[in-house]
Write a protein that holds these residues in place. Structure first.
Motif, PDB file in Angstrom:
ATOM      1  N   THR A 363       0.855  -1.180   0.000  1.00 26.04           N
ATOM      2  CA  THR A 363       0.000   0.000   0.000  1.00 26.04           C
ATOM      3  C   THR A 363       0.896   1.237   0.000  1.00 26.04           C
ATOM      4  O   THR A 363       2.108   1.141   0.209  1.00 26.04           O
ATOM      5  CB  THR A 363      -0.911   0.037   1.238  1.00 26.04           C
ATOM      6  OG1 THR A 363      -0.079   0.162   2.409  1.00 26.04           O
ATOM      7  CG2 THR A 363      -1.752  -1.228   1.340  1.00 26.04           C
ATOM      8  N   VAL A 364       0.292   2.403  -0.216  1.00 23.56           N
ATOM      9  CA  VAL A 364       1.071   3.641  -0.169  1.00 23.56           C
ATOM     10  C   VAL A 364       1.736   3.786   1.194  1.00 23.56           C
ATOM     11  O   VAL A 364       2.921   4.130   1.307  1.00 23.56           O
ATOM     12  CB  VAL A 364       0.181   4.862  -0.468  1.00 23.56           C
ATOM     13  CG1 VAL A 364       0.963   6.159  -0.250  1.00 23.56           C
ATOM     14  CG2 VAL A 364      -0.355   4.798  -1.887  1.00 23.56           C
ATOM     15  N   GLU A 365       0.992   3.485   2.252  1.00 25.81           N
ATOM     16  CA  GLU A 365       1.526   3.649   3.603  1.00 25.81           C
ATOM     17  C   GLU A 365       2.679   2.691   3.865  1.00 25.81           C
ATOM     18  O   GLU A 365       3.721   3.087   4.412  1.00 25.81           O
ATOM     19  CB  GLU A 365       0.409   3.431   4.634  1.00 25.81           C
ATOM     20  CG  GLU A 365      -0.663   4.510   4.644  1.00 25.81           C
ATOM     21  CD  GLU A 365      -1.607   4.415   3.431  1.00 25.81           C
ATOM     22  OE1 GLU A 365      -1.695   3.322   2.809  1.00 25.81           O
ATOM     23  OE2 GLU A 365      -2.227   5.442   3.096  1.00 25.81           O
ATOM     24  N   SER A 418      -4.336  -1.312 -11.273  1.00 22.57           N
ATOM     25  CA  SER A 418      -4.780  -1.545  -9.895  1.00 22.57           C
ATOM     26  C   SER A 418      -4.682  -3.034  -9.584  1.00 22.57           C
ATOM     27  O   SER A 418      -4.516  -3.873 -10.476  1.00 22.57           O
ATOM     28  CB  SER A 418      -6.219  -1.058  -9.699  1.00 22.57           C
ATOM     29  OG  SER A 418      -7.107  -1.821 -10.522  1.00 22.57           O
ATOM     30  N   MET A 422      -4.094  -1.967  -4.210  1.00 23.02           N
ATOM     31  CA  MET A 422      -3.682  -0.716  -4.846  1.00 23.02           C
ATOM     32  C   MET A 422      -4.817  -0.188  -5.713  1.00 23.02           C
ATOM     33  O   MET A 422      -5.197  -0.816  -6.702  1.00 23.02           O
ATOM     34  CB  MET A 422      -2.429  -0.935  -5.705  1.00 23.02           C
ATOM     35  CG  MET A 422      -1.923   0.318  -6.408  1.00 23.02           C
ATOM     36  SD  MET A 422      -0.497  -0.025  -7.481  1.00 23.02           S
ATOM     37  CE  MET A 422      -1.309  -0.846  -8.871  1.00 23.02           C
ATOM     38  N   SER A 423      -5.354   0.966  -5.343  1.00 22.14           N
ATOM     39  CA  SER A 423      -6.413   1.582  -6.146  1.00 22.14           C
ATOM     40  C   SER A 423      -5.801   2.370  -7.292  1.00 22.14           C
ATOM     41  O   SER A 423      -4.624   2.736  -7.264  1.00 22.14           O
ATOM     42  CB  SER A 423      -7.243   2.521  -5.267  1.00 22.14           C
ATOM     43  OG  SER A 423      -6.474   3.661  -4.905  1.00 22.14           O
ATOM     44  N   SER A 425      -6.260   5.490  -7.946  1.00 19.47           N
ATOM     45  CA  SER A 425      -5.818   6.804  -7.461  1.00 19.47           C
ATOM     46  C   SER A 425      -4.508   6.691  -6.690  1.00 19.47           C
ATOM     47  O   SER A 425      -3.636   7.570  -6.805  1.00 19.47           O
ATOM     48  CB  SER A 425      -6.903   7.441  -6.588  1.00 19.47           C
ATOM     49  OG  SER A 425      -7.171   6.633  -5.451  1.00 19.47           O
ATOM     50  N   ASP A 426      -4.357   5.629  -5.900  1.00 19.42           N
ATOM     51  CA  ASP A 426      -3.075   5.391  -5.227  1.00 19.42           C
ATOM     52  C   ASP A 426      -1.951   5.254  -6.255  1.00 19.42           C
ATOM     53  O   ASP A 426      -0.849   5.798  -6.074  1.00 19.42           O
ATOM     54  CB  ASP A 426      -3.132   4.115  -4.385  1.00 19.42           C
ATOM     55  CG  ASP A 426      -3.956   4.273  -3.121  1.00 19.42           C
ATOM     56  OD1 ASP A 426      -4.228   5.417  -2.723  1.00 19.42           O
ATOM     57  OD2 ASP A 426      -4.328   3.236  -2.540  1.00 19.42           O
ATOM     58  N   ASN A 427      -2.237   4.538  -7.311  1.00 21.43           N
ATOM     59  CA  ASN A 427      -1.222   4.296  -8.335  1.00 21.43           C
ATOM     60  C   ASN A 427      -0.832   5.602  -9.038  1.00 21.43           C
ATOM     61  O   ASN A 427       0.354   5.856  -9.291  1.00 21.43           O
ATOM     62  CB  ASN A 427      -1.751   3.279  -9.343  1.00 21.43           C
ATOM     63  CG  ASN A 427      -0.654   2.661 -10.185  1.00 21.43           C
ATOM     64  OD1 ASN A 427       0.491   2.543  -9.763  1.00 21.43           O
ATOM     65  ND2 ASN A 427      -0.994   2.265 -11.391  1.00 21.43           N
ATOM     66  N   TYR A 429      -0.997   8.631  -7.800  1.00 22.13           N
ATOM     67  CA  TYR A 429      -0.205   9.416  -6.856  1.00 22.13           C
ATOM     68  C   TYR A 429       1.228   8.910  -6.798  1.00 22.13           C
ATOM     69  O   TYR A 429       2.188   9.691  -6.824  1.00 22.13           O
ATOM     70  CB  TYR A 429      -0.833   9.350  -5.462  1.00 22.13           C
ATOM     71  CG  TYR A 429      -0.027  10.084  -4.411  1.00 22.13           C
ATOM     72  CD1 TYR A 429      -0.163  11.455  -4.244  1.00 22.13           C
ATOM     73  CD2 TYR A 429       0.878   9.408  -3.598  1.00 22.13           C
ATOM     74  CE1 TYR A 429       0.585  12.141  -3.293  1.00 22.13           C
ATOM     75  CE2 TYR A 429       1.636  10.077  -2.650  1.00 22.13           C
ATOM     76  CZ  TYR A 429       1.483  11.440  -2.502  1.00 22.13           C
ATOM     77  OH  TYR A 429       2.227  12.114  -1.570  1.00 22.13           O
TER      78      TYR A 429
END
Length: 666
Positions: A363-365, A418, A422-423, A425-427, A429
């Motif tokens: 994930t981004v986090e 995705s 991973m969505s 929008s996350d990708n 970003y």
């Protein structure tokens, strides 16, 4: 009456646009192996056509077919040139319907059904190692066989007479690699151009083949999970000596895990002995062994003692434990990296790390947490978006991870949109983050900043990069436009990044813009007592970018090579910038901070000459950060390979503050 020789063209295309060529190693192996057969050598003309990443389809077609079409057209296919090569195959069949088109290489091996179904112009796909398969195909063609009559040749996919797609039995891998003739010692790959100079950016060399690991994202020529086989020491020594005679600066080893085999220690010993005789090579770049054994540490120690350079790579890919499980890398000793990274940093050895964004489970986090943990030890972090490659576990199990992909605009890779963690929008970003991090940390525009920024300023590397992302997006200065365009591109690749790197390296405008970002966005966050030191570090990083002018442009940088005198340093031309005055000894400050030692004694005005290796234009525009690093400015002590100057005794705080912060003067 003697018949005309069979005309065979071997075609390669590199990924980068450079004034130097990328060495055509794959084609060289094929040609050398084929010509070692007396039947083929007597009746065949084999020509290598080697194109760079900037070559157009129209230009390649004219080069290949301007004097007529060959009888056999063979392509070394990778994801970035698949589309171009299928188009050239279609053109070829119009010119010579009886000709053969052969595809081989990592991207099409094991993918014969897909390739032949989609491309009527392709006749044969080679699966696995291709040298002896290609030789048998040429023997069959010389014997009068048709492209539908190849059932007896192992390791290929083709169409039979009825149009059905047929894959023959796999060809066993070569156990004795020395059976493959050397493309260098045989003269198949020329060592000089028309002016008598070495024509390639680096020398590519295999010392072994195979990889014992089975990482979910990797295929490595179909050799994953395989026994590692090595070329002989005598052959490798002869090849390196040939490169040394042609003053080759850098050897790039095309091995999956260099530093794993005991023979790798012998190889480095031979390189050192050859360099003592000829003065070259000066650098070894490699995909270093994932599990660092005594062999690796012995090699690093030897290279440091003699000044043989390398960028020691930590190919970690992710630090998230759940993601490592899905990658099939959880139990690899590569994960015990922190002690190694600390040791390399303490020893002052150049080290960079690789991470992949987009692996299932990430994930981004979790990625940012791992990025900052890694950047505490290694600031030069290369972040690459995950591509789904043919034949990999991720490719085969895509439904399990909920993957959504799209083929690239100009390549045949599958790019992730995705997956389950991973969505989209996350990708999006993270692709902006990748662009900026590759620009300023990987290539690297900022080389010394990150450790002082973290230790003295309390600002993590990811925080700084995100600050720059926001600033590019929000600042209304037209000079930000190239950066905004790069960030908003749908996918971060070399074609997107390289023009912006050229802009930063080659213009004062871009450097001044980065100084303004620093002054307005980050400097206010730094404790006041450390601001002047960090100001100097920022200035030093931007001042020591390569002395570069983009081809065809007037110099737009105060310290472009055209403005600086050239001197000889150890047999190589360098631009020199005299009497540079700085507010502190930046390399000494950074060295002290990395080692956990007091940095204050190095905080005093200093004057030095800076040396920039000439010829950065040979590697730009490209994103070859391993090579561009050698063109960054270095102090006289660094370029002369003098021992580090001892840090003087600590002066009083008032003495440190009272020293006038200098500015670079030419």
């Amino acid at each position: 009456m003697r018949r005309q020789p069979l005309r065979v063209w071997l075609v390669q295309q590199g990924i980068w646009a450079m004034s130097l060529e990328s060495m055509p190693l794959a084609s060289g192996y094929l040609k050398a192996t084929a010509l070692a057969d007396p039947v083929i050598a007597a009746d065949t003309e084999i020509v290598i056509h080697n194109f760079d990443g900037e070559a157009t389809l129209f230009g390649m077609a004219n080069s290949l077919f301007g004097d007529g079409a060959p009888d056999v057209l063979a392509f070394s296919v990778l994801g970035w040139n698949y589309r171009e090569f299928t188009a050239l195959a279609e053109t070829f069949t119009q010119l010579n319907p009886a000709g053969w088109v052969i595809f081989g290489g990592n991207h099409v091996s094991g993918q014969g059904d897909r390739v032949l179904t989609a491309n009527s112009g392709v006749d044969v796909v080679v699966n696995g190692e291709g040298e002896f398969t290609f030789r048998e195909l040429l023997r069959a063609r010389l014997a009068g066989a048709g492209p539908h009559e190849l059932h007896d040749i192992a390791g290929i996919t083709f169409r039979d007479a009825a149009g059905a797609i047929v894959s023959t039995v796999d060809r066993p891998r070569s156990e004795n690699l020395d059976e493959i003739p050397s493309p260098f010692l045989s003269g198949v790959i020329p060592m000089t151009d028309a002016q008598g100079r070495f024509p390639y950016d680096v020398a590519l060399l295999e010392t072994n083949r195979g990889c014992p690991y089975k990482c979910s994202f990797c295929y490595w020529g179909g050799a994953v999970g395989q026994k590692v086989r090595a070329f002989s020491r005598a052959r490798l020594r002869a090849e390196v000596e040939l490169f040394a005679q042609h003053r080759v600066h850098t050897l790039v080893l095309c091995d999956a895990n260099f530093g794993m085999l005991p023979g790798d220690r012998d190889f480095v010993a031979d390189v050192v002995a050859i360099r003592e005789r000829y003065g070259f090579p000066r650098s070894i770049e490699a995909s270093w062994a994932k599990n660092k054994s005594r062999v690796f540490f012995d090699i690093v120690k030897t290279m440091k003692e003699v000044g043989l350079h390398s960028s020691f790579t930590l190919a970690l890919q992710t630090l998230d434990e759940g993601t490592l499980d899905l990658m099939n890398r959880r139990n690899m000793k590569v994960n015990d990296w922190e002690e190694l990274a600390a040791w390399l940093s303490f020893e002052g050895l150049d080290c960079y790390a690789e991470l992949i964004w987009g692996a299932p489970g990430e994930t981004v986090e979790s990625f940012m947490k791992g990025y900052d943990r890694l950047s505490q030890h290694v600031s030069r972090v290369a972040v690459y978006p995950m591509l789904i490659l043919p034949n990999t576990t991720y490719h085969q199990d895509r439904a399990r991870f909920g993957m959504v992909t799209v083929r690239g605009n100009t390549d045949d890779f599958e790019h992730l949109i995705s997956h389950d963690t991973m969505s989209p929008s996350d990708n999006r970003y993270m692709h902006r983050f990748i662009f900026v991090s590759r620009l300023v940390a990987e290539n690297p525009v900022f080389r010394h900043l990150w450790t002082p920024l973290r230790v003295l300023g309390g600002i993590s590397q990811s925080t700084a990069i995100r600050s720059l992302m926001d600033w590019f997006a929000q600042d209304d200065d037209p000079a930000c436009e190239p950066f905004r365009t790069g960030m908003t591109n749908s996918f971060t690749d070399s074609d997107v990044l390289a023009p912006v790197l050229v802009h930063v390296y080659g213009t004062d405008e871009a450097k001044d813009l980065l100084r303004r970002w620093w002054a307005t966005s980050l400097r206010p966050l730094v404790p006041p007592r450390h601001r002047e030191v960090l100001d100097t570090v920022v200035d030093y990083d931007l001042l020591t970018l390569p002395a570069y002018t983009a081809p065809g442009r007037a110099p737009s940088c105060r310290y472009a090579g055209e403005h600086l005198p050239v001197v000889d340093v150890d047999g190589e031309p360098h631009h020199v910038l005299r009497d540079v005055r700085l507010g502190c000894d930046v390399p000494a400050v950074v060295r002290a901070l990395r080692r956990g030692e007091p940095h204050e004694p190095a905080v005093r005005p200093v004057a030095t000459d800076l040396y920039f290796k000439a010829g950065a234009d040979h590697f730009l525009p490209s994103t070859n950060h391993e090579e561009v690093l050698y063109y960054m400015g270095r102090t006289e002590r660094q370029v002369r390979r003098l021992p580090d100057r001892p840090i003087p005794e600590t002066r009083s705080r008032s003495d440190v503050r009272s020293g006038e912060r200098g500015s670079p003067v030419g």
